[in-house]
Design a protein around this motif. Sequence first.
Motif, mmCIF file in Angstrom:
data_model
loop_
_atom_site.group_PDB
_atom_site.id
_atom_site.type_symbol
_atom_site.label_atom_id
_atom_site.label_comp_id
_atom_site.label_asym_id
_atom_site.label_seq_id
_atom_site.Cartn_x
_atom_site.Cartn_y
_atom_site.Cartn_z
ATOM 1 N N ARG A 84 48.908 35.912 -105.193
ATOM 2 C CA ARG A 84 49.464 34.561 -105.173
ATOM 3 C C ARG A 84 50.934 34.525 -105.570
ATOM 4 N NH1 ARG A 84 49.301 30.614 -103.385
ATOM 5 N NH2 ARG A 84 48.515 28.992 -104.723
ATOM 6 N N LYS A 85 51.526 35.689 -105.727
ATOM 7 C CA LYS A 85 52.968 35.766 -105.922
ATOM 8 C C LYS A 85 53.451 37.017 -105.189
ATOM 9 C CE LYS A 85 53.161 38.218 -110.310
ATOM 10 N NZ LYS A 85 53.762 38.233 -111.628
ATOM 11 N N PRO A 86 54.730 37.074 -104.875
ATOM 12 C CA PRO A 86 55.228 38.219 -104.098
ATOM 13 C C PRO A 86 54.955 39.550 -104.800
ATOM 14 C CG PRO A 86 56.879 36.486 -104.200
ATOM 15 C CD PRO A 86 55.782 36.097 -105.151
ATOM 16 N N VAL A 87 54.663 40.553 -103.995
ATOM 17 C CA VAL A 87 54.441 41.906 -104.490
ATOM 18 C C VAL A 87 55.349 42.861 -103.728
ATOM 19 C CG1 VAL A 87 52.056 41.510 -105.237
ATOM 20 C CG2 VAL A 87 52.502 42.245 -102.888
ATOM 21 N N GLY A 88 55.430 44.085 -104.195
ATOM 22 C CA GLY A 88 56.227 45.098 -103.526
ATOM 23 C C GLY A 88 55.604 45.508 -102.196
ATOM 24 N N ARG A 89 56.316 46.339 -101.476
ATOM 25 C CA ARG A 89 55.808 46.824 -100.181
ATOM 26 C C ARG A 89 54.512 47.601 -100.348
ATOM 27 N NH1 ARG A 89 61.074 47.766 -100.247
ATOM 28 N NH2 ARG A 89 60.895 50.014 -100.521
ATOM 29 N N HIS A 90 54.342 48.227 -101.504
ATOM 30 C CA HIS A 90 53.133 49.000 -101.801
ATOM 31 C C HIS A 90 52.571 48.539 -103.143
ATOM 32 C CE1 HIS A 90 54.257 51.595 -98.507
ATOM 33 N NE2 HIS A 90 55.450 51.704 -99.047
ATOM 34 N N VAL A 91 51.292 48.256 -103.165
ATOM 35 C CA VAL A 91 50.630 47.825 -104.396
ATOM 36 C C VAL A 91 49.808 48.988 -104.931
ATOM 37 C CG1 VAL A 91 48.962 46.221 -105.407
ATOM 38 C CG2 VAL A 91 50.573 45.422 -103.650
ATOM 39 N N ILE A 92 50.082 49.346 -106.174
ATOM 40 C CA ILE A 92 49.340 50.409 -106.854
ATOM 41 C C ILE A 92 48.309 49.751 -107.756
ATOM 42 C CG2 ILE A 92 49.449 52.369 -108.441
ATOM 43 C CD1 ILE A 92 52.441 52.634 -107.678
ATOM 44 N N ASN A 134 43.003 47.250 -112.023
ATOM 45 C CA ASN A 134 41.855 46.865 -111.214
ATOM 46 C C ASN A 134 40.606 47.253 -111.984
ATOM 47 O OD1 ASN A 134 39.710 47.359 -108.978
ATOM 48 N ND2 ASN A 134 41.284 46.089 -108.049
ATOM 49 N N CYS A 135 39.649 46.347 -112.048
ATOM 50 C CA CYS A 135 38.478 46.585 -112.901
ATOM 51 C C CYS A 135 37.538 47.662 -112.373
ATOM 52 C CB CYS A 135 37.727 45.291 -113.154
ATOM 53 S SG CYS A 135 37.111 44.517 -111.664
ATOM 54 N N CYS A 136 37.578 47.979 -111.090
ATOM 55 C CA CYS A 136 36.743 49.061 -110.565
ATOM 56 C C CYS A 136 37.143 49.372 -109.135
ATOM 57 C CB CYS A 136 35.262 48.681 -110.603
ATOM 58 S SG CYS A 136 34.195 50.048 -110.085
ATOM 59 N N LEU A 137 37.353 50.631 -108.858
ATOM 60 C CA LEU A 137 37.650 51.071 -107.495
ATOM 61 C C LEU A 137 36.442 51.742 -106.847
ATOM 62 C CD1 LEU A 137 41.311 52.371 -107.930
ATOM 63 C CD2 LEU A 137 40.549 50.263 -106.817
ATOM 64 N N ILE A 148 46.662 53.033 -103.637
ATOM 65 C CA ILE A 148 47.938 52.507 -103.171
ATOM 66 C C ILE A 148 47.695 51.988 -101.770
ATOM 67 C CG2 ILE A 148 50.370 52.962 -102.668
ATOM 68 C CD1 ILE A 148 50.292 55.202 -104.742
ATOM 69 N N ASP A 149 47.922 50.701 -101.587
ATOM 70 C CA ASP A 149 47.601 50.017 -100.338
ATOM 71 C C ASP A 149 46.121 50.264 -100.047
ATOM 72 O OD1 ASP A 149 50.281 49.252 -100.302
ATOM 73 O OD2 ASP A 149 50.867 50.926 -99.026
ATOM 74 N N ASN A 150 45.786 50.971 -98.983
ATOM 75 C CA ASN A 150 44.376 51.250 -98.671
ATOM 76 C C ASN A 150 43.993 52.696 -98.932
ATOM 77 O OD1 ASN A 150 43.696 48.607 -97.757
ATOM 78 N ND2 ASN A 150 44.795 49.028 -95.861
ATOM 79 N N ASP A 151 44.863 53.441 -99.602
ATOM 80 C CA ASP A 151 44.619 54.861 -99.865
ATOM 81 C C ASP A 151 44.076 55.052 -101.278
ATOM 82 O OD1 ASP A 151 45.742 55.390 -97.333
ATOM 83 O OD2 ASP A 151 47.751 55.536 -98.192
ATOM 84 N N ILE A 158 48.262 63.509 -113.998
ATOM 85 C CA ILE A 158 49.689 63.183 -114.090
ATOM 86 C C ILE A 158 50.489 64.061 -113.135
ATOM 87 C CG2 ILE A 158 51.695 63.244 -115.623
ATOM 88 C CD1 ILE A 158 49.746 62.376 -117.883
ATOM 89 N N ASP A 159 50.094 65.314 -112.995
ATOM 90 C CA ASP A 159 50.804 66.245 -112.108
ATOM 91 C C ASP A 159 50.750 65.811 -110.641
ATOM 92 O OD1 ASP A 159 51.414 67.821 -114.303
ATOM 93 O OD2 ASP A 159 49.653 69.121 -114.018
ATOM 94 N N MET A 160 49.776 65.016 -110.258
ATOM 95 C CA MET A 160 49.642 64.563 -108.865
ATOM 96 C C MET A 160 50.542 63.369 -108.541
ATOM 97 S SD MET A 160 45.452 64.647 -108.710
ATOM 98 C CE MET A 160 45.300 63.914 -107.099
ATOM 99 N N LEU A 161 51.017 62.664 -109.545
ATOM 100 C CA LEU A 161 51.691 61.389 -109.312
ATOM 101 C C LEU A 161 52.946 61.493 -108.452
ATOM 102 C CD1 LEU A 161 51.186 59.594 -112.735
ATOM 103 C CD2 LEU A 161 49.942 59.242 -110.582
ATOM 104 N N ASP A 162 53.805 62.472 -108.707
ATOM 105 C CA ASP A 162 55.030 62.592 -107.908
ATOM 106 C C ASP A 162 54.695 62.795 -106.434
ATOM 107 O OD1 ASP A 162 56.904 62.181 -109.922
ATOM 108 O OD2 ASP A 162 56.965 64.316 -110.464
ATOM 109 N N ARG A 163 53.742 63.664 -106.156
ATOM 110 C CA ARG A 163 53.344 63.923 -104.770
ATOM 111 C C ARG A 163 52.755 62.671 -104.120
ATOM 112 N NH1 ARG A 163 49.084 67.193 -105.272
ATOM 113 N NH2 ARG A 163 47.648 65.786 -104.340
ATOM 114 N N ILE A 164 51.953 61.947 -104.874
ATOM 115 C CA ILE A 164 51.339 60.725 -104.346
ATOM 116 C C ILE A 164 52.425 59.686 -104.052
ATOM 117 C CG2 ILE A 164 49.882 58.739 -104.927
ATOM 118 C CD1 ILE A 164 48.083 60.728 -106.509
#
Length: 169
Positions: A84-92, A134-137, A148-151, A158-164
Amino acid sequence: MIMQQIHTKEITKPEYLTDLERNEIDHEVALVPHKSAAVIEALKIVQHYRGWISDDSVNAIAAYLQMSAAEVDSVATFYNLIFRKPVGRHVILVCDSISCYVMKYGDIYKALQEKLKIRFGETTGDQCFTLLPNCCLGCCDHAPALMIDNDLYKDVTIDMLDRILTKYT
């Protein structure tokens, strides 16, 4: 009298949906017994094209589905994936369920905070990312998780974050 007419026109500003949005909403309406039953899909369709659901979008959807704006808004504010308010191009979306909590989702959140320089509910200055809890994925057996988005990303470290994150910049 003239002032009243001008004021009324401002309040009853014509609402709009694009032809593409109307066509997609019509498809969803055809699948349900009542127009109003397509409200969630209509919200998702409009959000897909506009990025979020503004008050004008609520009014347009309400008029199109022959509902009150309050009814549409109550649905829009109930579901946490309708913005209900603007978000970035990608939502995490960072899962903060009990499973992810136990598997130290807090470390993932803290690392994202540091990398992106934002907290939950905020958007990066370049409008690239919005960070939300998010309460549950739905992947408790692969916690911690984020989307992230639909992924969907499972067993996140933590080591995966930069690549993601690189996939989205």
